[in-house]
Structure formats: structure tokens, C-alpha cells
Design a protein around this motif. Structure first.
Motif, mmCIF file in Angstrom:
data_model
loop_
_atom_site.group_PDB
_atom_site.id
_atom_site.type_symbol
_atom_site.label_atom_id
_atom_site.label_comp_id
_atom_site.label_asym_id
_atom_site.label_seq_id
_atom_site.Cartn_x
_atom_site.Cartn_y
_atom_site.Cartn_z
ATOM 1 N N THR A 216 78.501 68.373 87.438
ATOM 2 C CA THR A 216 77.054 68.258 87.270
ATOM 3 C C THR A 216 76.701 67.119 86.316
ATOM 4 O O THR A 216 77.544 66.631 85.561
ATOM 5 C CB THR A 216 76.460 69.560 86.695
ATOM 6 O OG1 THR A 216 76.981 69.778 85.373
ATOM 7 C CG2 THR A 216 76.801 70.746 87.578
ATOM 8 N N LEU A 224 68.453 69.775 84.769
ATOM 9 C CA LEU A 224 68.979 69.818 86.134
ATOM 10 C C LEU A 224 67.846 69.398 87.060
ATOM 11 O O LEU A 224 66.942 70.173 87.347
ATOM 12 C CB LEU A 224 69.463 71.232 86.456
ATOM 13 C CG LEU A 224 70.322 71.417 87.715
ATOM 14 C CD1 LEU A 224 71.646 70.701 87.561
ATOM 15 C CD2 LEU A 224 70.555 72.902 87.957
ATOM 16 N N GLN A 226 65.576 68.089 90.334
ATOM 17 C CA GLN A 226 65.360 68.738 91.628
ATOM 18 C C GLN A 226 66.287 68.205 92.724
ATOM 19 O O GLN A 226 66.817 69.002 93.522
ATOM 20 C CB GLN A 226 63.893 68.591 92.045
ATOM 21 C CG GLN A 226 63.519 69.362 93.310
ATOM 22 C CD GLN A 226 63.782 70.854 93.178
ATOM 23 O OE1 GLN A 226 63.643 71.416 92.093
ATOM 24 N NE2 GLN A 226 64.163 71.503 94.274
ATOM 25 N N VAL A 229 69.475 69.960 92.344
ATOM 26 C CA VAL A 229 69.363 71.353 92.789
ATOM 27 C C VAL A 229 69.504 71.431 94.305
ATOM 28 O O VAL A 229 70.254 72.257 94.845
ATOM 29 C CB VAL A 229 68.021 71.964 92.330
ATOM 30 C CG1 VAL A 229 67.802 73.325 92.994
ATOM 31 C CG2 VAL A 229 67.998 72.110 90.812
ATOM 32 N N ARG A 230 68.780 70.566 95.011
ATOM 33 C CA ARG A 230 68.855 70.579 96.479
ATOM 34 C C ARG A 230 70.261 70.233 96.957
ATOM 35 O O ARG A 230 70.752 70.801 97.945
ATOM 36 C CB ARG A 230 67.830 69.606 97.062
ATOM 37 C CG ARG A 230 66.384 70.063 96.890
ATOM 38 C CD ARG A 230 65.469 69.304 97.834
ATOM 39 N NE ARG A 230 65.446 67.878 97.532
ATOM 40 C CZ ARG A 230 64.571 67.291 96.733
ATOM 41 N NH1 ARG A 230 63.612 68.009 96.158
ATOM 42 N NH2 ARG A 230 64.613 65.987 96.515
ATOM 43 N N GLN A 233 72.404 73.252 96.509
ATOM 44 C CA GLN A 233 71.998 74.277 97.464
ATOM 45 C C GLN A 233 72.639 74.021 98.826
ATOM 46 O O GLN A 233 73.085 74.960 99.499
ATOM 47 C CB GLN A 233 70.473 74.316 97.584
ATOM 48 C CG GLN A 233 69.770 74.956 96.402
ATOM 49 C CD GLN A 233 68.254 74.858 96.487
ATOM 50 O OE1 GLN A 233 67.716 73.956 97.151
ATOM 51 N NE2 GLN A 233 67.557 75.752 95.805
ATOM 52 N N ASN A 271 69.482 76.307 82.370
ATOM 53 C CA ASN A 271 69.811 75.531 83.561
ATOM 54 C C ASN A 271 71.129 75.986 84.175
ATOM 55 O O ASN A 271 71.254 76.099 85.401
ATOM 56 C CB ASN A 271 69.891 74.047 83.207
ATOM 57 C CG ASN A 271 68.573 73.332 83.386
ATOM 58 O OD1 ASN A 271 68.182 73.030 84.498
ATOM 59 N ND2 ASN A 271 67.890 73.079 82.298
ATOM 60 N N LEU A 275 71.728 77.528 87.800
ATOM 61 C CA LEU A 275 72.672 76.932 88.749
ATOM 62 C C LEU A 275 73.634 77.981 89.285
ATOM 63 O O LEU A 275 73.900 78.038 90.492
ATOM 64 C CB LEU A 275 73.438 75.800 88.066
ATOM 65 C CG LEU A 275 74.536 75.122 88.886
ATOM 66 C CD1 LEU A 275 73.953 74.413 90.096
ATOM 67 C CD2 LEU A 275 75.316 74.127 88.018
ATOM 68 N N VAL A 279 71.297 78.909 92.494
ATOM 69 C CA VAL A 279 71.665 77.800 93.376
ATOM 70 C C VAL A 279 72.988 78.086 94.085
ATOM 71 O O VAL A 279 73.057 78.119 95.317
ATOM 72 C CB VAL A 279 71.752 76.476 92.593
ATOM 73 C CG1 VAL A 279 72.172 75.335 93.529
ATOM 74 C CG2 VAL A 279 70.406 76.172 91.944
#
Length: 570
Positions: A216, A224, A226, A229-230, A233, A271, A275, A279
């Protein structure tokens, strides 16, 4: 230093200069006024720009696809039965420490012994993960070449094929806005044989037997973003329910929050929880982090691990704080540290010798003490200490320049005081400032008495010059000693100034890295490998299988790589 031309393009480096010792960079001197000024400016500018323009957003647009690197199969597409990989964090500082770790990682077979005498044959990893802060003090292509790529290239030369490289950035990598990091690690370059794969400052790698390696990038704001994050995911959708995760972080939120508590650290913890729970949708089996430059492991009853392994080459951080390390909020308890708390406390006493470890800081305090004595310009040679002190006070009150210098010094030391002092921070800074002013007064008084025993008249050029030299020499020794005493007491009594107390010492020893092995049964074994004392003397390798430089056998105090604790099996 051997030429670094071609390190980025992949061309082999020129042969090392056949000197007694490679001309690698020395460790960063963190009390050097110029280093502090440059690093502070770069950090402030990077933090300001980072709040307004996040580089990660642009990189996500440039590389929109989510394609995890797949090392669960070999080049022919057959499932791998096993895989070795290495994790190294906080590297790219002094040559001795960085190269010693790189050389241990580069060995095709590294046999290590644990405390019980048992030996283990470990293999050099096919993957190499840099876990943050790949260079010090600030990032630039030149700094990466000289402090990171050059020692690692020399270490791998003649030993084995360079591994595939992955990296996540730490705060020092962000000090140029992540420009150099992205150029080197995220554009598919081959760094003198080290092949890179990632296209963003974070990555995902599919490993054999349902293991995943996730890296990360929390940026300077512990955030974190966006797009990240996507990205994760999408990666989580590729995972099976039974798959397990190894998560690489630039900072260990579970311990940093105890050592350096702030809103940012709490935000980082939130965060990470987001995650893990929202996520990825599964508990992380192994957390790996750097930032704190030592080895420390926490574990819970389920066998999950939180490991700090920031020993890739940078200065050492203490392990004896927090003094009473409690179990973490989620049931993780401390299991092992390297160095031990006892060794760490013993090393902290080196602060009393800051004049030796940080001579440029001694030059600064010598000039400052000399400036105070010059601005005072009174004859203290015929007065005892109380009378001399009264004379100094009266003279200072009549001289705005002296008062201004004293106030600026005190304000600067209040600003230097650790925020963890809380509301007593101003008192710590004032006492520290008074200690320096007292040392300067006693030094000026002593030199005046010494000059009084000579035949040189007060106010003569000869006497002033000789006094200035003696006061500078005294300030060179006294200033760092006062600072060292302040840091020693702050660390060992109040548990603060951990970073300043050890960064100023630039200790190259007590290095470490983690070797990971996924075996044929799908078990993950972690080998925490430490170097108690790195070599200080090197000679060119003579055999074809030798790296560019090997440790000089005459340096008998150097210790071989050894297991910090027995292998951890998941």
C-alpha cells in the motif's frame, strides 16, 4: 565510487575501483545543520504540495488497469510448488549497512543459525520487496543511484540472477513528490537486472497456494486514496474465501501510535482497519512494516503476525520504548525485539559522545558559544562565579543583542522539544536552553580566568583571538554534550525524542530483513535475519562467484547473518 552509469537502463555497472574500501556514501548525519535545513524544507514543500495535488491520482489515471502480477505459476503456466521472497525496508543510507544487508539477501544459499544452535538453509528470494524509505535523506534519482542501486548492484554481481523487484514508498520517498520513485520503480524499467512490474506506487502479487502479497501507499497524510481503494476492491474480487494476505505498509500503525501518537496515526489505524475489513474483506495474516528501524514482532492467539523490520540500512531506532509495552488493542502481544530493550538502553548512552558522532553539530554550537561570548565582551577573569554571573546579567540587560540571541536559542529549543511532552514542552525547551546558556557562561568565565594568567591585556587582538579559539573548542565539546544529555534523559526518563536520540548516533549495526518461504504444503515460513555488527572494511571480490566487494577478514568484529528468532510458521 564505481560508476553508476547504466544502473537505470540495465547496462552492467563499470568494475569497482580496486581500493581498500569502496567509496560508498557515509550514513546521513541527522544533526548536521545543512542536512536538517535541506530535509526540513523538502519535507515542508512536499507536505504542502501533497495536500493540494496527490500524485497517486494522476498515476491511477495513467495506469487504470488492475492486473495483479501472478507468481503463483511459472513461466510455462504450471502452478508453483513453492516460492522464496525477501522483504527489506528502510535502506539506502550508509554503504556499510546497506551493502551488508544487500549482500546477505543476494547469496543464493544463506545458512543461518538461531539462538538454540539449529541451522537453516534459506534460498535467495525470487521476489524482492522494498518496504518503504528506499533512500535517505531525501529522494532524487542521483540519491537512489548512489545510496540504493549501487550497493545492491554490487552485492548481486557474481552471486545470482537479480530478483523481481517491488517497492512501496515511505515518507522520504515522498519528499520529491514521488517523482523519482515513480520513474525508477513504476515504469517497467530494468534496474541493472532487477526487473520491475508495478505501474502505481502500490501493488498486488498473487503467490502460490492462495497467498497474496499486497503493498500500500499511505502518502504523507496517512491517507488511503479512492483510486487505491477501488484498485484493492478489484483485487479482492479475485481472491477466494480461503486465500491469505501478506500486507506491506510504510508505517506500523500498531506501534507508531504508542511511540509518536498524533491524529495522523489514528487516521492511519482507521485506514488500515477499513482496508482489512471493508476492502479486502478478510483478516490479514501477516503485516510487514518499516519506518521504525529495528525488528519487533507482535502476534495474537490466532497466529497472525505484526512485524516491524526496518533494518535495511538506515540508522537504528530504540526498542526500549515504550518502557512498558502493553498488548495492542486487538490482542496482539510483544514477542521479540532486536536489539533487546537492554541493549537498546545501553546504546542510548552514546548520546553523551555526540561531539564524536555529530561533529558538524559541534561546529554549530562552537560558533554559537563564541558568538555569545563575543557579544558579551566583558572581563570575567577577576570575578568568582556569583559576581561574574551578576556582571553578565547586568551587561546582557544593557545589550539587546545578547538578549535576542538567548531568546532565539531558547525558542528554537522549545520548538525542538518533542510534542509528546505535551503541555510541559515549553518547560523542556526552556530548561534545555538554560543548560546551553549556563555552559556558555561557565566556558567564557573559565577562558577569562585562563587568559588572566597570561600577560595579554584585556581587549588586545591576540587575547581576543586566543579566547575565541578556546571558546569555540569548548563549545564544540560542551554543546553536543548538553544536547546528548538532554536526549538521554528525555528518552530514558520520559520516553520521548526516540527518533532524535538515535538518528544522531547513526548506528549502522543491528540490521535485519525478512526472508519468506511458501513451501509445497502451502505453509508460510518467515525467517527474521539479523546482522549484529556489519563489516566496516571491504576488499574487491577475487572469485567469479564473489560479489563486487567482500568483507575483509581482518575486520574480526563483524558478525555473520543469524536468525533473530526461530522461523515463524503460518
Amino acid at each position: 565510487m564505481a560508476s553508476t552509469t547504466g544502473l537505470i537502463t540495465g547496462a552492467p555497472p563499470s568494475p569497482p575501483t580496486p581500493s581498500r574500501k569502496p567509496l560508498g556514501r557515509k550514513m546521513v548525519s541527522w544533526l548536521d545543520p545543512m542536512t536538517l535545513a535541506k530535509t526540513g524544507i523538502r519535507a515542508a514543500v512536499s507536505s504542502t504540495i501533497g495536500k493540494q495535488a496527490d500524485r497517486r491520482l494522476l498515476d491511477a489515471l495513467a495506469a487504470p488497469d488492475v492486473n495483479p502480477c501472478d507468481f503463483s505459476v511459472d513461466a510455462a503456466g504450471r502452478p508453483r510448488e513453492e516460492l522464496w521472497l525477501d522483504y527489506v525496508s528502510d535502506l539506502g543510507d550508509g554503504w556499510d549497512s546497506t551493502y551488508a544487508v544487500a549482500q546477505a539477501v543476494a547469496r543464493p544459499i544463506l545458512t543461518v543459525r538461531d539462538e538454540t544452535g539449529s541451522t537453516y538453509d534459506t534460498r535467495g528470494g525470487e521476489l524482492l520487496v522494498f518496504g518503504g524509505d528506499e533512500v535517505y535523506p531525501t529522494a532524487s534519482v542521483k540519491a537512489y543511484e548512489e545510496r540504493t542501486l549501487h550497493p545492491w548492484t554490487c552485492a548481486i554481481q557474481g552471486q545470482r540472477k537479480p530478483p523481481h523487484m517491488f517497492a512501496i514508498p515511505g515518507n522520504h520517498d515522498w519528499y520529491d513528490g514521488l517523482v523519482s520513485f515513480m520513474r525508477l520503480f513504476c515504469q517497467g524499467r530494468t534496474l541493472s537486472g532487477f526487473e520491475t512490474h508495478q505501474r502505481r506506487s502500490y501493488f498486488s502479487v498473487k503467490l502460490p497456494h492462495g497467498w497474496w502479497l499486497i503493498g500500500t501507499d499511505m502518502q504523507l497524510e496517512s491517507d488511503l486514496d479512492q483510486p487505491q481503494v477501488r484498485y484493492f476492491q478489484e483485487v479482492a474480487r479475485l481472491m477466494r474465501e480461503e486465500d491469505r494476505v501478506i500486507l506491506c505498509l510504510a508505517e506500523p500503525a500498531w506501534l507508531v501510535s504508542q511511540v509518536r501518537p498524533s491524529e495522523d496515526r489514528t487516521y492511519l489505524e482507521n485506514n488500515l482497519r477499513f482496508l482489512e475489513e471493508q476492502v479486502l474483506g478478510k483478516k490479514v495474516s501477516v503485516f510487514l512494516a518499516g519506518d521504525l528501524h529495528h525488528y519487533r514482532r507482535h502476534a495474537n492467539d490466532e497466529g497472525r503476525q505484526k512485524i516491524i523490520a526496518g533494518g535495511g540500512g538506515a540508522f537504528l531506532h530504540p526498542t526500549h520504548i515504550p518502557r512498558k509495552e502493553a498488548a495492542l488493542d486487538d490482542g496482539f502481544t510483544p514477542r521479540k525485539s532486536f536489539p533487546s530493550a537492554q541493549d537498546s538502553r545501553r546504546l542510548s548512552w552514546r548520546n553523551l559522545g555526540l561531539a564524536v558522532s555529530s561533529p558538524r553539530f559541534g561546529v554549530l554550537t562552537g560558533l554559537l558559544y563564541m558568538l555569545l561570548a563575543w557579544a558579551l565582551s566583558v572581563n570575567l577573569g577577576e570575578a568568582n562565579v556569583p559576581k561574574a554571573l551578576g556582571l553578565v546579567v547586568r551587561t546582557a540587560l544593557a545589550s539587546p543583542g545578547i538578549v535576542l540571541i538567548a531568546v532565539l536559542v531558547t525558542l528554537g529549543l522549545i520548538g525542538f522539544a518533542d510534542k509528546r511532552f505535551g503541555r510541559w514542552r515549553w518547560l523542556a525547551g526552556v530548561l534545555h536552553g538554560l543548560a546551553h546558556l549556563t555552559a556558555a557562561f561557565l566556558l567564557a568565565w573559565g577562558v577569562s580566568h585562563l587568559m588572566g594568567s597570561t600577560e595579554l591585556p584585556f581587549g588586545s587582538v591576540e587575547r581576543d583571538l586566543l579566547s575565541a579559539v578556546l571558546i569555540f573548542a569548548g563549545g564544540f565539546l560542551a554543546g553536543p554534550t548538553v544536547m546528548g544529555l538532554y536526549l538521554l534523559v528525555s528518552l530514558n526518563v520520559f520516553g520521548v525524542h526516540a527518533n532524535e536520540a538515535f538518528s544522531s548516533l547513526a548506528i549502522p549495526d543491528w540490521k535485519n530483513f525478512i526472508r519468506l518461504h511458501i513451501d509445497k504444503a502451502g505453509h508460510l515460513r518467515l525467517y527474521p535475519i539479523g546482522l549484529r555488527r556489519v563489516p566496516r572494511s571491504w576488499k574487491p571480490g577475487e572469485l567469479a562467484r564473489d560479489p563486487a566487494w567482500v568483507a575483509d577478514p581482518k575486520d574480526r568484529r563483524a558478525t555473520p547473518p543469524a536468525l533473530i528468532e526461530p522461523p515463524i510458521v503460518l
